[in-house]
Design a protein around this motif. Sequence first.
Motif, short mmCIF file in Angstrom:
data_model
loop_
_atom_site.label_atom_id
_atom_site.label_comp_id
_atom_site.label_asym_id
_atom_site.label_seq_id
_atom_site.Cartn_x
_atom_site.Cartn_y
_atom_site.Cartn_z
N MET A 15 29.59 21.74 -20.10
CA MET A 15 29.24 20.45 -20.71
C MET A 15 30.00 20.30 -22.03
SD MET A 15 27.88 17.57 -21.12
CE MET A 15 27.33 17.60 -19.43
N SER A 16 30.57 19.10 -22.25
CA SER A 16 31.39 18.86 -23.44
C SER A 16 30.55 18.86 -24.70
CB SER A 16 32.12 17.52 -23.30
OG SER A 16 31.21 16.45 -23.41
N ASP A 17 31.18 19.24 -25.81
CA ASP A 17 30.51 19.20 -27.10
C ASP A 17 30.12 17.77 -27.45
OD1 ASP A 17 30.85 21.91 -27.35
OD2 ASP A 17 32.66 21.76 -28.59
N ALA A 18 30.96 16.80 -27.03
CA ALA A 18 30.67 15.40 -27.35
C ALA A 18 29.36 14.94 -26.71
CB ALA A 18 31.82 14.51 -26.88
N ALA A 19 29.12 15.34 -25.45
CA ALA A 19 27.89 14.95 -24.77
C ALA A 19 26.68 15.57 -25.44
CB ALA A 19 27.95 15.36 -23.30
N LEU A 20 26.77 16.84 -25.81
CA LEU A 20 25.66 17.51 -26.49
C LEU A 20 25.41 16.90 -27.86
CD1 LEU A 20 26.42 21.21 -25.51
CD2 LEU A 20 24.42 19.89 -24.84
N ARG A 21 26.49 16.50 -28.53
CA ARG A 21 26.33 15.88 -29.85
C ARG A 21 25.60 14.54 -29.73
NH1 ARG A 21 31.07 16.58 -31.21
NH2 ARG A 21 31.96 14.54 -30.67
N ILE A 22 25.94 13.74 -28.71
CA ILE A 22 25.25 12.47 -28.49
C ILE A 22 23.79 12.72 -28.14
CG2 ILE A 22 25.06 10.54 -26.86
CD1 ILE A 22 28.14 10.49 -26.80
N LEU A 23 23.54 13.72 -27.29
CA LEU A 23 22.16 14.04 -26.89
C LEU A 23 21.32 14.35 -28.12
CD1 LEU A 23 20.17 14.65 -24.51
CD2 LEU A 23 20.86 17.05 -24.77
N HIS A 24 21.87 15.13 -29.04
CA HIS A 24 21.10 15.55 -30.23
C HIS A 24 21.01 14.43 -31.27
CE1 HIS A 24 19.37 17.97 -33.33
NE2 HIS A 24 20.43 17.81 -34.13
N GLN A 25 22.17 13.86 -31.63
CA GLN A 25 22.18 12.90 -32.73
C GLN A 25 21.53 11.57 -32.36
OE1 GLN A 25 26.25 12.61 -34.06
NE2 GLN A 25 26.21 14.59 -35.10
N VAL A 26 21.74 11.11 -31.12
CA VAL A 26 21.22 9.80 -30.72
C VAL A 26 19.82 9.92 -30.13
CG1 VAL A 26 21.57 7.78 -29.23
CG2 VAL A 26 23.53 8.90 -30.31
N PHE A 27 19.65 10.85 -29.20
CA PHE A 27 18.38 10.92 -28.46
C PHE A 27 17.41 11.97 -29.00
CE2 PHE A 27 21.55 9.13 -25.60
CZ PHE A 27 20.91 8.00 -25.14
N GLY A 28 17.87 12.83 -29.87
CA GLY A 28 16.98 13.77 -30.51
C GLY A 28 16.58 14.95 -29.66
N HIS A 29 17.39 15.32 -28.66
CA HIS A 29 17.07 16.46 -27.79
C HIS A 29 18.13 17.55 -27.97
CE1 HIS A 29 14.03 13.98 -26.01
NE2 HIS A 29 14.90 13.12 -25.54
N LEU B 205 17.09 3.60 -31.14
CA LEU B 205 17.92 4.79 -31.35
C LEU B 205 19.25 4.46 -32.02
CD1 LEU B 205 17.40 6.41 -27.82
CD2 LEU B 205 16.34 7.14 -29.96
N GLY B 206 19.50 3.17 -32.26
CA GLY B 206 20.76 2.76 -32.87
C GLY B 206 21.86 2.50 -31.88
N VAL B 207 21.52 2.41 -30.59
CA VAL B 207 22.52 2.12 -29.55
C VAL B 207 22.70 0.62 -29.41
CG1 VAL B 207 23.05 2.37 -27.09
CG2 VAL B 207 21.94 4.25 -28.32
N ARG B 208 23.91 0.17 -29.23
CA ARG B 208 24.20 -1.26 -29.10
C ARG B 208 23.95 -1.70 -27.65
NH1 ARG B 208 30.26 -1.53 -31.13
NH2 ARG B 208 30.36 0.00 -29.42
N ALA B 209 22.71 -2.07 -27.39
CA ALA B 209 22.30 -2.44 -26.04
C ALA B 209 21.79 -3.87 -26.03
CB ALA B 209 21.20 -1.50 -25.54
N GLY C 100 12.97 14.33 -29.70
CA GLY C 100 12.74 12.89 -29.64
C GLY C 100 13.06 12.16 -30.93
N ILE C 101 13.56 12.87 -31.94
CA ILE C 101 13.92 12.23 -33.21
C ILE C 101 15.41 12.43 -33.46
CG2 ILE C 101 13.48 12.04 -35.67
CD1 ILE C 101 10.73 13.12 -35.26
N GLY C 102 16.18 11.37 -33.22
CA GLY C 102 17.61 11.41 -33.49
C GLY C 102 17.92 10.80 -34.84
N ALA C 103 19.22 10.70 -35.14
CA ALA C 103 19.64 10.21 -36.45
C ALA C 103 19.16 8.78 -36.71
CB ALA C 103 21.16 10.28 -36.55
N GLY C 104 19.19 7.94 -35.67
CA GLY C 104 18.77 6.55 -35.84
C GLY C 104 17.32 6.44 -36.25
N LYS C 105 16.47 7.24 -35.65
CA LYS C 105 15.03 7.17 -35.99
C LYS C 105 14.73 7.81 -37.33
CE LYS C 105 13.12 6.32 -31.48
NZ LYS C 105 12.03 6.56 -30.52
#
Length: 613
Positions: A1-15, A80-84, A588-593
């Motif tokens: 698994m790429s570092d980028a995917a893990l970084r998004i998982l942690h920073q955005v989704f808090g996991h 979460l700060g995602v542009r949706a 469950g607590i990412g950077a956005g929250k």
Amino acid sequence: MSDAALRILHQVFGHEAFRGRQADIIEHVSAGGDALVLMPTGGGKSLCYQVPALLREGCAIVVSPLIALMQDQVEALRQLGVRAAFLNSTLDGAEAAAVERGLREGTLDLLYVAPERLLTPRFMSLLDSSRIALFAIDEAHCVSQWGHDFRREYRELTVLHERWPQVPRIALTATADPPTQREIAERLQLEDARRFTSSFDRPNIRYTVVHKDNGNRQLLDFIAGHRGEAGIVYCLSRNKVEKTAAMLVEAGIDALPYHAGLDAVVRAANQRRFLLEDGVVVVATIAFGMGIDKPDVRFVAHMDLPKSIEGYYQETGRAGRDGDPAEAWMCHGLGDVVLLRQMIDQSEAGDERKRLEHRKLDALVGYCETTRCRRQVLLANFGEEYSGKGAGEPCGNCDNCLSPPETWDATVAAQKALSCVYRTGQRFGAAHLIDVLRGSESERIRQFGHDGISTWGIGTELDSRAWRGVFRQLVAAGLLEVDTEGYGGLRLTVDSRDVLQGRREVLLRKEAPRASRGRGRDGEARAARNVVEVARADQPLFESLRAMRTRLAREQGVPPYVIFHDATLREIARLRPRTPGDLALIGGIGAGKIERYGDEVLDVVAEAATDAA
């Protein structure tokens, strides 16, 4: 698994880590591959396309069948700060134009759209002028004409592959037996897509089936162990929905009806209350639920038989999406089987469709009457062998495992029942047949002369309740069938002869003793469940955090769970973080929250520490 995917998982989704097959799916789709994902509700399907959407250039187009579902998911992503964004009929012209502009200009990460809108020439043209990261087809079982949620527009989604062959597609569903899985792949031209199948098991759900014996009383006794918790009660008819909701309100339960016959404004308001408030119970037909993403539904109760195992699995899967313990409770009787068989046979469906629906109903009745572990039987219908505690081992979290049913040699009783069906002309229902067997002298018995036949009075050794169990199980075993063209009477089958002639033994499950009124109100039923409790020392802080969450949700007009799940609040109450860095360590607590709510959460924790000092 790429570092980028893990970084998004942690920073955005808090996991901290992916679960199950998530990492493999995300890596495959991010690299441009097509995928068919079969994963249970609560298993984390959304991350399988949301993370690739943030990794790939362009905007992910998510095909979602219901307005409520897409609105909930978009709001959760925005938190979460995602542009949706979403495009549906709730937007006015200016709002829709702004969303379309965002898609063209590349300022959106995910766009949710219903299949009906996606297939319009205007939207197709919009996609042609936009950069598309991927197509995600959610609730993909809607493509199956044999399924329980068929949507004709899903059949036309093959255009995505034909018009944009270079864009990866991911189809996802939580409910598909093997034939439906094959149909999804065929209809969506995903035969060559990589298939990811997770276990359909929902280990946090406890399955219980009871035989109908004053259903309202049984429902009240069940809900007594769930006071103050959110739940869904399913009924077969609109009339029963109304009556059941009124009964629950009279019993002091905050219950609301929901069915397609209600005024649209009332229906929407009831759904909104269920989503926004804690502890609301919705009584509904199956029209309710597919668009519900509420994670803290603690129970789903069926007051009548659903139409199939797939429908049952889908509906019960709305409980415990947060992974905390939940219950699926069903109350059924022979009358349900009779009614559903009549509905099938009297429908305008073709013979092939009717045969399939009968087979699906047979499978569900078999599940209800089994003496085996219910989880084993349920998963077998999805082509899976349960192995949670080792191959062939029971689950320990269903009624049959917790209180193994007794069986008895019912061969003689079955012979009496079958003989009575034959002697009365194979045209009467179970209630009349039981009266004959027990020697009733009612006017109806005398009217038909059934007090003069050889089976009158030969069944006094069993009470009416036990005989109802015999007839119900004989139908489930295929030893009796319902005459759906008549008035729902029972008649013999080809297999009845072996029983009548003593060539086949009949073992049936004993009817469980009638529960005493009010069972569960003293908390024993609650203690018997595997309930996640907050430590006593943490309870005041947990309640303060819930109050904060409720206030924030009301200010924004969103459901509380899109701000924080209960599990996240429990962790905050247990760990008592002091800094934003401490908060980042909580699931469950990412950077956005943290940016949005961190100061308020830390203030509540600090105030609790001051009060305790």
